[in-house]
Design a protein around this motif. Structure first.
Motif, PDB file in Angstrom:
ATOM      1  N   ALA A  86      40.957   3.507   8.060  1.00  0.00           N
ATOM      2  CA  ALA A  86      42.379   3.278   7.824  1.00  0.00           C
ATOM      3  C   ALA A  86      42.622   3.224   6.324  1.00  0.00           C
ATOM      4  CB  ALA A  86      42.834   1.982   8.476  1.00  0.00           C
ATOM      5  N   ASP A  87      43.804   3.650   5.943  1.00  0.00           N
ATOM      6  CA  ASP A  87      44.280   3.469   4.574  1.00  0.00           C
ATOM      7  C   ASP A  87      45.276   2.318   4.584  1.00  0.00           C
ATOM      8  OD1 ASP A  87      42.826   5.632   3.646  1.00  0.00           O
ATOM      9  OD2 ASP A  87      44.504   7.025   3.771  1.00  0.00           O
ATOM     10  N   VAL A  88      45.103   1.398   3.661  1.00  0.00           N
ATOM     11  CA  VAL A  88      46.038   0.295   3.479  1.00  0.00           C
ATOM     12  C   VAL A  88      46.594   0.439   2.072  1.00  0.00           C
ATOM     13  CG1 VAL A  88      46.307  -2.205   3.358  1.00  0.00           C
ATOM     14  CG2 VAL A  88      44.789  -1.194   5.079  1.00  0.00           C
ATOM     15  N   ARG A 121      49.830   0.437   6.561  1.00  0.00           N
ATOM     16  CA  ARG A 121      48.513   0.817   7.071  1.00  0.00           C
ATOM     17  C   ARG A 121      48.639   2.041   7.973  1.00  0.00           C
ATOM     18  NH1 ARG A 121      46.286   0.798  11.802  1.00  0.00           N
ATOM     19  NH2 ARG A 121      47.884  -0.541  12.706  1.00  0.00           N
ATOM     20  N   ALA A 177      45.912   4.313  10.370  1.00  0.00           N
ATOM     21  CA  ALA A 177      44.575   4.609  10.892  1.00  0.00           C
ATOM     22  C   ALA A 177      44.400   6.121  10.934  1.00  0.00           C
ATOM     23  CB  ALA A 177      44.411   4.010  12.289  1.00  0.00           C
ATOM     24  N   TRP A 196      43.589   0.985  -0.427  1.00  0.00           N
ATOM     25  CA  TRP A 196      42.280   0.580   0.061  1.00  0.00           C
ATOM     26  C   TRP A 196      41.870   1.535   1.169  1.00  0.00           C
ATOM     27  CZ3 TRP A 196      45.977  -2.699  -1.645  1.00  0.00           C
ATOM     28  CH2 TRP A 196      45.604  -3.688  -2.544  1.00  0.00           C
ATOM     29  N   ALA A 233      51.988   5.046  11.040  1.00  0.00           N
ATOM     30  CA  ALA A 233      51.748   4.033  10.015  1.00  0.00           C
ATOM     31  C   ALA A 233      52.742   2.896  10.200  1.00  0.00           C
ATOM     32  CB  ALA A 233      51.890   4.633   8.621  1.00  0.00           C
ATOM     33  N   GLY A 244      54.116  -1.003   8.480  1.00  0.00           N
ATOM     34  CA  GLY A 244      54.117  -1.793   7.272  1.00  0.00           C
ATOM     35  C   GLY A 244      55.377  -2.611   7.125  1.00  0.00           C
TER      36      GLY A 244
END
Length: 129
Positions: free
Chosen positions: A109-111, A92, A94, A123, A84, A86
Motif C-alpha cells: 500500500a501507498d500511504v 491510502r 492498496a 510511505w 483509495a 483518506g
C-alpha cells in the motif's frame, strides 16, 4: 462508519491522486513523462519512505521509480486494489504488482500525506511474502 461516507474530504480526491501516482509515476517507463507527472503530483521537496531507503526530492523519486521498473522487467505493472481512502490530508491505496498476465510478485500500500493537493510524504508499505 456512517452510511454514504465520502471517500474524499478537505476537497482532496485521494483516489485520483494516489491512482495517478501509481499509474503515471510508478508504471511510467518514459523518463520525461514520469518527471512531468512527479512535478504535477508531488510538492517541490517531497520525501518517499521505502522499507530500506529514504528518497528525497522529485528527481530522485522519478529516478527510483524508473530503476524499479527496469529491475522488474518490461511487462511489470502496479495495479490498484480497490479505491483509495483518506481524510485530513492522509490517504491510502492498496496495490499489487507483477508481470502482465503473470503471478502477483508483490503486494502493499501507498500511504500519502497530502498538502495543498499534492503528495508531500509517501510511505511505501510492503506486505510480508
Amino acid at each position: 462508519m456512517t452510511k454514504g461516507c465520502k471517500v474524499t474530504t478537505d476537497n482532496i480526491d485521494f483516489n485520483h491522486l494516489l491512482r495517478s501516482n501509481l499509474e503515471r509515476v510508478f508504471n511510467e517507463r518514459d523518463d520525461d513523462k514520469r518527471r512531468a507527472a512527479v512535478a504535477e503530483l508531488f510538492v517541490e521537496d517531497p520525501i518517499m519512505y521505502e522499507p530500506a531507503n529514504i528518497v528525497r526530492g522529485q528527481s530522485e523519486i522519478s529516478r527510483v521509480a524508473g530503476e524499479l521498473l527496469e529491475q522488474f522487467g518490461p511487462t511489470f505493472r502496479f495495479v490498484p486494489d480497490g479505491v483509495a481512502v483518506g481524510h485530513h490530508g492522509l490517504g491510502r491505496l492498496a496495490w499489487h504488482g507483477g508481470p502482465e498476465r503473470g503471478p502477483v510478485a508483490v503486494t502493499g500500500a501507498d500511504v500519502a500525506l497530502v498538502e495543498g493537493g499534492k503528495i508531500s510524504r509517501l510511505w511505501v508499505l510492503l506486505n510480508p511474502q
